[in-house]
Write an enzyme that holds these catalytic residues in place. Structure first.
Site, mmCIF file in Angstrom:
data_model
loop_
_atom_site.group_PDB
_atom_site.id
_atom_site.type_symbol
_atom_site.label_atom_id
_atom_site.label_comp_id
_atom_site.label_asym_id
_atom_site.label_seq_id
_atom_site.Cartn_x
_atom_site.Cartn_y
_atom_site.Cartn_z
ATOM 1 N N LYS A 54 0.669 -1.304 -0.266
ATOM 2 C CA LYS A 54 -0.027 0.176 0.048
ATOM 3 C C LYS A 54 0.841 1.345 0.219
ATOM 4 C CE LYS A 54 -2.890 2.618 -0.417
ATOM 5 N NZ LYS A 54 -4.094 2.927 0.772
ATOM 6 N N CYS B 279 -3.999 10.462 0.647
ATOM 7 C CA CYS B 279 -3.331 9.079 0.710
ATOM 8 C C CYS B 279 -1.789 9.763 0.589
ATOM 9 C CB CYS B 279 -3.936 8.401 -0.250
ATOM 10 S SG CYS B 279 -5.526 7.415 0.038
#
Length: 435
Positions: A219, A273
């Protein structure tokens, strides 16, 4: 199955609804009483998520989804627990585990033997094994891998299109041991559906990456790649503009070659993010100079855009300048790490009088965010910060008296801005000045 989803935010609530749509009984746990009340009434507590209102109302009506503020009780009733509690990171990249620690202790208080716990919140590498496993074991009296199962499985979706993204991308899972990984894979195979992806080397679905650390790194790596790519695109844009070249024509040409995937440059990189996870990666790997340089390059873009404005407008001292767009990206009512904040700051540093408007926010909402809301005051310059579709047809008539415009997102039509110094990042200025 009986499933508990901890934290009913913009990712957690759609996940809970997705699980309920697959026929499982879901309890959503959240510390916000208003959110819990909205969910139990079948009302979406926030706007902007495609199809959430319909699917949420249906799940509640069918008795498959309820919400509570009592996390230990919800966990005690569940076969699986999915954790989507926010993790905050400061400017130096240091994680603040406060909310996640509190949630983990609450989960431990209700944890039963045989339960699967899956963390979906993006984490520094090693957190699942080194922080959550001991905390869950200590609080529950159970042993990880023997009495309960523990995995990390990162969310890989964008707000506004969560249900579509859940189908589109492989679900990554990494366990702290083989048994945990097996249970994690079996769980997600029962709660998700996947689109056909002939472009993948292996079938779309649930992928066991072999360890929690591998899933954590995956991720961080995929998001950090995007930040580095954008940072490179911004460097190309700044150089292209200085020599009178349209960088987007160059990027379009480069990307016809199958090994080139250059992203779009722009005024800012925002959201929960991309600006955050490279800092989290650097917290693990401070020697990653490429990552640090790209983050610095992207952070510098709002001030660069304001510099472009000054280059065509002149001295900005006292100039009323409208920043168009508070959201971090078009069509999303969210200001997390939005470029609007550093853009306003950079304008003030040059002596300008900034104002902000956004079609998704009222002036009162903008002021509550600490932004100077535009309430019809005359302006003489403007900067496009968010690519809202409403700006595509924008003309100078909407901003009487405007003399210079910097479009940081390439959303406006230069042909509509005759007589105005119209500058696009990484392109020759349509008003005649190369930037």
């Amino acid at each position: 199955m009986r499933i508990c989803v901890v934290a009913l935010g913009k990712i957690g609530l759609p996940l809970a609804v997705q699980f309920a749509r697959k026929g499982h009984r879901v309890i959503g746990a959240d510390v916000d009483e208003r959110v819990v009340a909205d969910v139990n009434a079948g009302r979406e507590p926030f706007p902007g998520e495609a199809d959430l209102d319909v699917h949420l109302a249906e799940a509640v009506r069918e008795g498959l989804l309820t919400a509570t503020t009592d996390t230990p009780a919800a966990v005690a009733e569940s076969d699986a627990v999915v954790v989507v509690v926010p993790l905050f990171v400061d400017e130096a990249g240091t994680p603040d585990f406060g909310w996640m620690d509190a949630a983990t202790r609450s989960i431990a208080a209700g944890l039963r033997p045989g339960t699967l716990v899956s963390y979906e919140t993006t984490l520094p590498v090693g957190t699942t094994r080194e922080r959550w496993a001991p905390m869950l074991a200590e609080g529950s009296g159970l042993t990880s891998g023997t009495d309960f199962h523990l995995v990390f499985s990162p969310e890989r979706v964008l707000t506004g299109r969560v249900f579509a993204d859940l189908r589109r991308y492989p679900k990554l899972v990494g366990g702290v041991d083989e048994a945990s990984a097996r249970h994690g894979v079996e769980f997600y195979e029962q709660v998700l559906d996947f689109d056909e992806r002939p472009d993948l080397d292996r079938p779309n679905g649930v992928w066991d990456l072999g360890s929690a650390e591998a899933a954590e790194l995956a991720k961080l790596a995929e998001t950090t790649y995007r930040d580095v790519n954008i940072g490179l695109a911004n460097q190309f844009a700044r150089y292209a503009g200085s020599v009178g070249v349209d960088v987007m024509k160059v990027i379009e040409a480069c990307n016809t070659q199958p090994f080139s995937h250059i992203h779009r440059p722009g005024i800012a990189v925002g959201g929960h993010c991309i600006p955050v996870y490279p800092r989290m990666y650097l917290w693990n790997d401070p020697a990653a100079t490429v990552v640090a340089a790209a983050r610095d390059a992207n952070v510098a873009m709002p001030a660069y855009a304001v510099g472009l404005l000054a280059g065509t407008y002149g001295d900005l001292t006292g100039a009323p300048v409208l920043v168009l767009g508070a959201a971090y990206r078009g069509g999303v009512k969210e200001t997390a790490f939005s470029g609007v904040f550093p853009t306003v700051e950079a304008l003030r540093e040059r002596g300008a009088v900034p104002y902000v408007s956004d079609p998704m926010y009222t002036p009162e909402e903008l002021e509550a965010l600490g932004l100077p809301a535009h309430r019809g005051e005359p302006v003489t310059a403007a900067i496009v910060q968010a690519d809202h579709v409403e700006y595509r047809d924008l003309t100078p008539d909407a901003l009487p008296g405007v003399k210079a415009m910097v479009d940081g997102r390439r959303i406006t039509d230069p042909a509509r801005w005759a007589g105005v110094a119209h500058t696009v990042i990484g392109a020759p200025d349509q008003g005649g000045t190369t930037r």
